[in-house]
Write a protein that holds these residues in place. Structure first.
Motif, short mmCIF file in Angstrom:
data_model
loop_
_atom_site.label_atom_id
_atom_site.label_comp_id
_atom_site.label_asym_id
_atom_site.label_seq_id
_atom_site.Cartn_x
_atom_site.Cartn_y
_atom_site.Cartn_z
N ILE A 119 31.97 9.99 26.95
CA ILE A 119 30.90 10.39 27.58
C ILE A 119 30.86 9.62 29.27
O ILE A 119 30.83 8.35 29.26
CB ILE A 119 29.65 10.30 27.19
N ALA A 120 31.06 10.56 30.03
CA ALA A 120 31.09 9.90 31.52
C ALA A 120 29.96 10.50 32.32
O ALA A 120 29.36 11.72 32.16
CB ALA A 120 32.47 10.28 32.13
N SER A 121 29.53 9.61 33.40
CA SER A 121 28.44 9.92 34.46
C SER A 121 29.19 10.94 35.28
O SER A 121 30.49 11.04 35.44
CB SER A 121 28.14 8.90 35.13
N LEU A 122 28.51 11.48 36.22
CA LEU A 122 29.12 12.34 37.16
C LEU A 122 29.64 11.57 38.39
O LEU A 122 30.52 12.21 39.25
CB LEU A 122 28.00 13.34 37.87
N THR A 123 29.56 10.27 38.35
CA THR A 123 30.04 9.26 39.47
C THR A 123 31.20 8.49 38.91
O THR A 123 31.75 7.87 39.77
CB THR A 123 29.05 8.30 39.88
N ALA A 124 31.72 8.94 37.72
CA ALA A 124 32.67 8.21 37.04
C ALA A 124 34.05 8.69 37.79
O ALA A 124 34.07 9.94 38.28
CB ALA A 124 32.83 8.51 35.58
N ARG A 125 35.07 8.00 37.75
CA ARG A 125 36.24 8.24 38.44
C ARG A 125 37.44 7.66 37.44
O ARG A 125 37.26 6.47 37.23
CB ARG A 125 36.40 7.64 39.86
N PHE A 126 38.43 8.38 37.12
CA PHE A 126 39.46 8.05 36.41
C PHE A 126 40.89 8.10 37.23
O PHE A 126 40.95 9.20 38.01
CB PHE A 126 39.61 9.09 35.29
N ALA A 127 41.85 7.24 37.03
CA ALA A 127 42.92 7.22 37.54
C ALA A 127 44.10 6.53 36.65
O ALA A 127 43.68 5.35 36.00
CB ALA A 127 42.92 6.63 38.99
N ILE A 128 45.16 6.70 36.41
CA ILE A 128 46.41 6.14 35.78
C ILE A 128 47.36 5.98 36.62
O ILE A 128 48.09 6.68 37.09
CB ILE A 128 46.49 6.99 34.42
N THR A 129 47.27 4.46 37.28
CA THR A 129 48.14 4.24 38.19
C THR A 129 49.24 3.49 38.12
O THR A 129 49.88 2.72 38.96
CB THR A 129 47.11 3.47 39.45
N PRO A 130 50.06 3.30 37.01
CA PRO A 130 51.46 2.41 36.94
C PRO A 130 52.31 2.89 37.86
O PRO A 130 53.30 1.97 38.29
CB PRO A 130 51.72 2.55 35.49
N ALA A 131 52.52 4.10 38.35
CA ALA A 131 53.54 4.46 39.20
C ALA A 131 53.54 3.97 40.38
O ALA A 131 54.29 3.66 41.34
CB ALA A 131 53.54 6.06 39.12
N LYS A 132 52.23 3.57 40.91
CA LYS A 132 51.99 3.02 42.32
C LYS A 132 52.48 1.60 42.13
O LYS A 132 52.95 0.80 43.20
CB LYS A 132 50.46 2.85 42.43
N LEU A 133 52.39 0.88 41.11
CA LEU A 133 52.87 -0.71 40.81
C LEU A 133 54.44 -0.72 40.34
O LEU A 133 54.89 -1.80 40.22
CB LEU A 133 52.12 -1.10 39.84
N GLY A 134 54.96 0.49 39.83
CA GLY A 134 56.56 0.35 39.75
C GLY A 134 56.81 0.09 38.29
O GLY A 134 57.60 -0.50 37.91
N ILE A 135 55.78 0.31 37.57
CA ILE A 135 55.72 0.14 36.13
C ILE A 135 55.34 1.34 35.40
O ILE A 135 55.15 2.66 36.00
CB ILE A 135 54.47 -0.83 35.71
#
Length: 240
Positions: A119-135
């Motif tokens: 369950i998420a609020s409308l202000t929730a933000r999701f990101a999956i960022t391993p590619a930014k770190l080179g992993i």
């Protein structure tokens, strides 16, 4: 950095490290696993996982990563500790709900996906960022992501590492519902039978593994129908 509050009905596990946006340090995974074991040993009906300070979880604590440079064994220990904890959370016999407000990134998304319901609020933000770190992202977590949102949306989230808001997360299936409304969900769960919930959760788990038919589950199904508890609950419904 974790706080567990239990009452007669449910437990609430709060990530409480707001100075680091609730990022989980490498040593924190073992501590989290111990808390999950404590929940396993309790009589609570369900578990809520949430974050303090307007953030769910910023992911793994990146301050730990430099120490893993050139040390594959240390990286493996980190990955295995995270995996064991998330699998233990996923394997809890009781329903689990992630209550998400604010940022939910990287390992935080993996933590939320290990729960049964998000369950998420409308202000929730999701990101999956391993590619930014080179992993990369652990294979088990990629599997859960694909299972929830499909391969195309999983590819978009992983390849771009771009954030999405709570409404879009619900649209693509990463989130199941929005706040407010969590209290109604909790009340609905609590109104139902403890053993039924446990068996239904196990049935979902087996279905996720591709099990279409199972004699053991048939036997447990039959036992619940034949139980005195079912007769009492049926009579209560009739009286209503």
């Amino acid at each position: 950095m974790f706080r567990l509050d239990c009452n007669d009905d449910h437990a609430r596990l709060t990530l409480d490290r707001p100075e680091a946006r609730n990022a989980i340090p490498a040593a924190g995974w073992a501590a989290l696993a111990e808390i999950v074991r404590e929940v396993e040993a309790s009589d609570v009906r369900f578990l809520v996982v949430t974050g303090a300070g307007g953030t769910f979880c910023a992911g793994a604590d990146l301050a730990d990563f430099p120490a893993m440079r050139g040390d594959d064994a240390a990286a493996a220990r980190f990955r295995e500790a995270m995996r064991a904890t998330l699998d233990r959370l996923r394997g809890l016999a009781i329903p689990t709900v992630a209550l998400i407000d604010g940022p939910c990134y990287g390992a935080g998304v993996a933590l939320a996906m290990a729960c049964d319901f998000r369950i998420a609020s409308l202000t929730a933000r999701f990101a999956i960022t391993p590619a930014k770190l080179g992993i990369s992202y652990p294979q088990e977590d990629v599997h859960r992501l694909v299972e929830l949102v499909g391969p195309g949306q999983a590819a978009r989230l992983l390849f771009t590492a771009a954030p999405i808001h709570g409404e879009e997360a619900r649209t693509i299936g990463l989130v199941d519902d929005h706040m407010p409304g969590e209290e109604a969900l909790f009340d609905a769960i609590l109104a139902n039978d403890r053993e039924s919930l446990r068996l239904l959760k196990e049935a979902i788990s087996r279905a996720r593994r591709g099990v279409r038919s199972d004699p053991e589950m048939d036997t447990r199904f039959d036992a619940l129908i034949a139980s005195e508890n079912m007769a009492r609950r049926l009579e209560a419904l009739r009286r209503k």
